[in-house]
Design an enzyme around this catalytic site. Sequence first.
Site, short mmCIF file in Angstrom:
data_model
loop_
_atom_site.label_atom_id
_atom_site.label_comp_id
_atom_site.label_asym_id
_atom_site.label_seq_id
_atom_site.Cartn_x
_atom_site.Cartn_y
_atom_site.Cartn_z
N HIS A 62 0.84 -1.21 0.00
CA HIS A 62 0.00 0.00 0.00
C HIS A 62 0.87 1.26 0.00
O HIS A 62 0.46 2.30 0.49
CB HIS A 62 -0.93 0.03 1.22
CG HIS A 62 -1.70 -1.22 1.44
ND1 HIS A 62 -2.92 -1.45 0.86
CD2 HIS A 62 -1.42 -2.33 2.16
CE1 HIS A 62 -3.37 -2.64 1.24
NE2 HIS A 62 -2.48 -3.20 2.01
N SER B 140 19.31 20.20 -14.27
CA SER B 140 18.89 21.52 -14.66
C SER B 140 20.02 22.42 -14.20
O SER B 140 20.50 22.28 -13.07
CB SER B 140 17.59 21.86 -13.94
OG SER B 140 17.47 23.25 -13.79
N LYS C 90 18.66 18.79 -8.70
CA LYS C 90 17.66 18.02 -9.44
C LYS C 90 18.33 17.04 -10.36
O LYS C 90 19.12 17.42 -11.23
CB LYS C 90 16.79 18.98 -10.26
CG LYS C 90 15.37 19.06 -9.71
CD LYS C 90 14.40 19.69 -10.67
CE LYS C 90 13.03 19.06 -10.51
NZ LYS C 90 12.04 19.56 -11.43
N GLU D 182 10.99 7.57 -16.53
CA GLU D 182 9.64 8.02 -16.87
C GLU D 182 9.27 7.59 -18.29
O GLU D 182 8.15 7.18 -18.55
CB GLU D 182 9.56 9.54 -16.75
CG GLU D 182 9.73 10.06 -15.33
CD GLU D 182 9.81 11.57 -15.30
OE1 GLU D 182 10.90 12.12 -15.58
OE2 GLU D 182 8.79 12.21 -15.01
#
Lengths: 483, 483, 483, 483
Positions: free
Chosen positions: C157, C278, C284, C291
């Site tokens: 979960h 970036s 980052k 993805e």
Amino acid sequence: MTIARTQAAGGGTLLPEVLEFTSSLSLDRALLREDLIGSLAHLTMLSRQGIVPKTAAKLIRDGLVALWTEQAAGTLSLPDDEEDVHMAVEAELTRRLGDPVGLLHTARSRNDQVALDLRLHVREQCAEVLLLLAALIEQLAARGEAEQDTLLPSYTHRQRAQPITGGYLFASYAAMFTRDVQAFLFVLSQLDALPLGVGAIAGTSLPIDRDVTRSLLGFTRTTLNGMDTVGDRDFALDFTYATARVLLHASRLATDVIDFCSGEFGFLKLDTSISFGSSMMPQKRNPDVFEIIRGKSGRAVGNLMGLLVTLKGLPGGYNRDLQEDRQPLLETGTLVRGVLSMLTLVLPRITFDRDRTLQAVTADASQATFLAEVLVKSGVPFRAAYKSVGALVRACQEKGLKLAQATPDFARVIDERFTKDVLAAAASAETAVAGNVSQGGTGPDSVRVQLETLRNLAAEARDEVTRIPRLDALFSSLKEASL
Amino acid sequence: MTIARTQAAGGGTLLPEVLEFTSSLSLDRALLREDLIGSLAHLTMLSRQGIVPKTAAKLIRDGLVALWTEQAAGTLSLPDDEEDVHMAVEAELTRRLGDPVGLLHTARSRNDQVALDLRLHVREQCAEVLLLLAALIEQLAARGEAEQDTLLPSYTHRQRAQPITGGYLFASYAAMFTRDVQAFLFVLSQLDALPLGVGAIAGTSLPIDRDVTRSLLGFTRTTLNGMDTVGDRDFALDFTYATARVLLHASRLATDVIDFCSGEFGFLKLDTSISFGSSMMPQKRNPDVFEIIRGKSGRAVGNLMGLLVTLKGLPGGYNRDLQEDRQPLLETGTLVRGVLSMLTLVLPRITFDRDRTLQAVTADASQATFLAEVLVKSGVPFRAAYKSVGALVRACQEKGLKLAQATPDFARVIDERFTKDVLAAAASAETAVAGNVSQGGTGPDSVRVQLETLRNLAAEARDEVTRIPRLDALFSSLKEASL
Amino acid sequence: MTIARTQAAGGGTLLPEVLEFTSSLSLDRALLREDLIGSLAHLTMLSRQGIVPKTAAKLIRDGLVALWTEQAAGTLSLPDDEEDVHMAVEAELTRRLGDPVGLLHTARSRNDQVALDLRLHVREQCAEVLLLLAALIEQLAARGEAEQDTLLPSYTHRQRAQPITGGYLFASYAAMFTRDVQAFLFVLSQLDALPLGVGAIAGTSLPIDRDVTRSLLGFTRTTLNGMDTVGDRDFALDFTYATARVLLHASRLATDVIDFCSGEFGFLKLDTSISFGSSMMPQKRNPDVFEIIRGKSGRAVGNLMGLLVTLKGLPGGYNRDLQEDRQPLLETGTLVRGVLSMLTLVLPRITFDRDRTLQAVTADASQATFLAEVLVKSGVPFRAAYKSVGALVRACQEKGLKLAQATPDFARVIDERFTKDVLAAAASAETAVAGNVSQGGTGPDSVRVQLETLRNLAAEARDEVTRIPRLDALFSSLKEASL
Amino acid sequence: MTIARTQAAGGGTLLPEVLEFTSSLSLDRALLREDLIGSLAHLTMLSRQGIVPKTAAKLIRDGLVALWTEQAAGTLSLPDDEEDVHMAVEAELTRRLGDPVGLLHTARSRNDQVALDLRLHVREQCAEVLLLLAALIEQLAARGEAEQDTLLPSYTHRQRAQPITGGYLFASYAAMFTRDVQAFLFVLSQLDALPLGVGAIAGTSLPIDRDVTRSLLGFTRTTLNGMDTVGDRDFALDFTYATARVLLHASRLATDVIDFCSGEFGFLKLDTSISFGSSMMPQKRNPDVFEIIRGKSGRAVGNLMGLLVTLKGLPGGYNRDLQEDRQPLLETGTLVRGVLSMLTLVLPRITFDRDRTLQAVTADASQATFLAEVLVKSGVPFRAAYKSVGALVRACQEKGLKLAQATPDFARVIDERFTKDVLAAAASAETAVAGNVSQGGTGPDSVRVQLETLRNLAAEARDEVTRIPRLDALFSSLKEASL
């Protein structure tokens, strides 16, 4: 032997396995109310046109009204050996009233009758869905209102990006659902043509008036061509599509909630009334509800896909394959209403842990973009500002500093335009959030406008629903319509 | 308050709407037998390993056996306010036997319990499906045998192509279904690993022996890794995929039957016991059964798609989304068994109109390819033969002649190699059919080999089924296994 | 005018738009090598059977070999106004060698030629995929080996559940992919029947020997029935299905990585060589690769779905609709190979932050289940143990203690069986992880067995690949096969 | 090193395989014109708001205009090592004009830029699709006009049902496509909100005016919330859904044409300019075009499904998975335009064989329903009339008579209400067709109204298109807009 079997068998005797395999009665019982409404309207038209005598019409109407009343009371029992609910109704009526019932099916076939019942069903479902969407949007707007000062990071690539507020977050979810209002209104516009009166496929030679039936049932148009009408399930596709789309939205919201409830994010807490704990690990508040909401998008897409496949490659006219629309179509209303009402029920029972969200938003250099724009406002071209801020953030990181801790002395080494004022202007996440005053941005006024717009759109949705003819209202007027 | 609620709520009180929304009991009641079998095997292992005392094990086993007996007799009533069938069984058992039942769940979680029940369910369904596939293939082979002399056209682009026989046609359908036997055997091979014994996700520290349970339940392997096991539904995907594939085959066969029954083709007649007539148009024998078979492929694809979407993007481990596998999975067995048994039931009730098929096969130049090959055998390169025959057919057509009516004089003008012998060799559709002696072709021996092979493959499928442990047999041995 | 156009137009003149709309050449150029191999084998058989004279066969073979050599060198240019690659090859060959090329198409139609080329294509792709799967499994096993001492929480979960090791985690991913090995082996078994030799639909009367061609091309069986053969795309469905399944697995792994890379989890760091940073926010490290891997599962499912829909409801025999298999089928190899090789490339470039994972695993009461089992081992029934531990964890939580900090005095108030020894036995996550010695569990030996098994399964996959006839090897033998 | 790589790598060095795997440039080159238009509008706004100096704006605009001109002339070459077309444009511009180009990306991110380009793309495609739909509807109406006297059977269950005319048939097809006009108008309404100006996710602090950009680009609204905007692909789903729906319609029309072209139906003949013949079987006019149209519905559904799966379960905000929208989305315009324009091209090239259709319509008792209604008009209840006619048709069939051949003497034995007048009134298919005067029926006036309505709806669609801002027109105005 019943009407249905006699008709089905053409005098022969169908194998019982075949009748059972092809019967849709177990599914389309759900269309009973729609079927009664459709018959009431058709009967009224037949009577007004002089096709059915007024006394017979009165008799049959009383029979239909009795069936409605009994189903409402839960006392109606229909024969269960018919092909479908339409034949079951006619058989039961015939059992009660005898031969005159034979007049009811004048100038009607099951093909246009089914087409009508399905449209009435989808219309009723859409009305419910719109009300649920309005309630959900309103609630999200209200939560947004309440969480305007809750600071948290936004995410791109599941990496912290710029700071936002809870108000902005809830507005983003609500914005998705406003598009679903449009999608269901589109479904309504697509089904808004009376199919009844085209017969089996080619119309009828009897002096019916489809405009009378159309008006009695609250449709705007009548369908254009009978052959197209009996083979058309576009409104059913549109309904399952709109449902798949809204459940994808729900799945995205649910994914956020599930992540935000994890120990790692720790942004949200579920109330015990909606969380699935474990007597062994009391810290565990499992977000089962949201997982199931996310999972149900599968069913919605499966129903859409099943219907598309069933329709693919059918020749023109009516094909019995169309009966396989029942399962996906009749499941869809329950599915979408279930998820939307559950969302509305559980969302008030999740609360932010503002310490955790604040901690996350200040952990990094989330106001970096804002700082670059401060430079831009002082005349630095964007790509140059972007590079300087990048260099500054890197330098801070190497020193173990947060961006907010960078002093002018430290920063000027990288770019002398990092003055005290410039740095101060971008020092905090709050400032950055408040500074994005562009329309649709995170600034307080921008968010206020968003929330106001959302409430207006929800009100518009409610307003649209008032214009949808509902089954109960139709029954009330039809039971007393002049014959 | 029941076990399930207590556990679920972690001491709190779940909203009833939430419990209802998340309960799968209405669906997974269908898994009752599987659940009892799984518990019997688990209990036996716990007892043999000394984890549960023999007397307690005996007591619990008697309780499980009683539940099985009652469900078989249709007298069992389970509590209906539990989360799922697994908790309902434990609650009912506890109601009857009290505390000792608490021993049953030792070294087990619902995660591995569900994984087991679903595998047992799919295994049982696959056994049934394989028997139905075998029966269908046998029947198609038998029809092929009976229709070896029925001449009809084959079709490419829905245009008449070369002549074939009924034997060849039925063999082509049966050949599709032999691949489905392979697909369901693949499903069986994929599910053939015991999931039980991996606990919630990480295994257990108790001295269980998964090999004992494995052997009791007739699995070949145990699953490799617990985390993978509780999140894995590949066997469910494989089952819905195999079903989608076989129903696509059924849809193609059904499309042929529907077309062949039309007035225009007129190749097939449906017996009145399976055709949907109309007391108005007695000539109408509507092939509703085949339309519904064709339409059901939509449902099968929808179930596959729904499951794929539910699984997509889930993180590792167990997620409650997986519960949404129930509806597509539990529908699938019924769906595929329904279509296959219906096909087996109705196929013997369709008969060829051999006048109509013969008329169709001789209407055109269906033996043209064969004629070209006669030329090739006499030494003409294929592309040249192909052009000459083309020219001849065109010339015939202009004169209104069938190809069979072309005389040597007429044909020699086009190509002098069209001798009397050459033309005679290709004069009839029968000759052309018989001449395609290549393996897999229409020649009588070729078709005989095909039908023989099909029968063998069906027998192999039946043979495979004898090796599948069935629920009833497992119960018989488990109720008396040494503890 | 080319062969293709002449044939296509039947003497008439097709509209150029129609030819363009229906041409598959832009797509099936990808099948050039397969087409040449198929023609070489067919030609060899025709020559050996005496259907084509040896000298002509030699001439044509030299022509085919020249085309292969030129395509390998990248110098081949095919006519681009043909319907498909098969006609383009024949046209080019005819341009070079003239009339004798007309012999090549003897006893062959494009229907069986296409069926062959597609099978050769899928077989070649499967070989590559199996090698990539083996490499991926090996790498996951190696990472598992290296991370055996990395402690982290498992999740149910998306909430922390029991503690596991990195070894266990990587084994769980690898276990998914071992099932995909089976799925692609199933694809290979399904396509492993030579389709060539069934002509357009009904076989041929020429004295071909399909067993010769079968053997030359390395197939195990020949297809059973010609009509089935030309309309069959099951192997293509199986291939797109296996791809959808493996990409779902990849999507789940990717989802974990994306979450684990977030600032909130902080479990994993991406190397700069694979992360999308970036210049503004150097902290980052966006996991774009993962993805996109997750997103590509959509394409895979879309291709499967597209093919299912195209096939649905087709009548028997050959229908040109089948050409629409090209896009989903020819995309699929690239898609699956791309994702698998990318995973293999990037996985070594992600590293654990063991401080963060340890912190997460010790934050809560992750060893609670283990503690309950310690009680069970001392004779407490499981449900009772489960309740006592639950009460203890709640009590700890109220005091702000971790479970590991509970003293015997504190614990005995809840249940006197919480002795010093019992508590000590379950004090740490390490102990809990090590204690789950059941097969498939987290214990070190269990994990070692898992990793060993994974390596063996990878080796078996590699071994299977050695038995797959590859295009290059087929070319080498066919160019010199006796004619 | 280019801007894109620098930005992407955050100073590090991406593996080239990773860059290639994640680059969308090969696909989104198709968005070049949209990207230029978007940049022109953004630049104009920045200049008017004083964010970019007018001279710099002029310089950059000239650069953008040059790129447009070169792409129109086919002379533009963009760098091919960028991540996407957006970076490729900026890189090329920078190469030409240097640093000032850095101003262009002020107050813009790729997230909102992509969202804009995709909407502009879909809007442009919808305009084209609407024009094609209008043309197709007009043509179907024209064919309907021309075939008003062509009698043919309608079909239910692929069995001949009541008689209809060619006018009615074509109207039924056109009616389907009028709903698709609505579906594409819905897509337009959904995309009609400017996304630009929301930055990466949270808006901007620069003094932009989204209303200026909105107006320059011809949108009605601006999007409501930035976070929703960058993660929203509903308009893309809507577009692929509308395409799947219209291609299902095309597949149904195509299925009819394919069947009607078969030797068995023989209703339609294809012109040689669109039929795929065979030089061997000149009678064969294969309807490949229609088979491929039917097959392409698979691709459309696959694209819809792929997009749904990619979006499922994404968390909020922007995720790189969204890039996987490119392939399904950018294929869709080409796909739907291809099929619609092909239908429009080929439909005038199919002609009815009126002998064959008349033969089919008179072969059976197709006017039976009409005869029952004649009885109803004389006062017989419908179910009773229905039974009498049924008995009559059966009696005729037993005697080998067509219904039209039944004499009063013969018929009166069954029901004395079968008078001479009654029988005469229903004697012919023509009468039955003409008699169905109900709205949407087969009567000549009914059909005339249908065709007129269709033409009006087509005209309305054309009218709608005039209100859609097109790319070319936008360029013309933007290149000279005041800065």
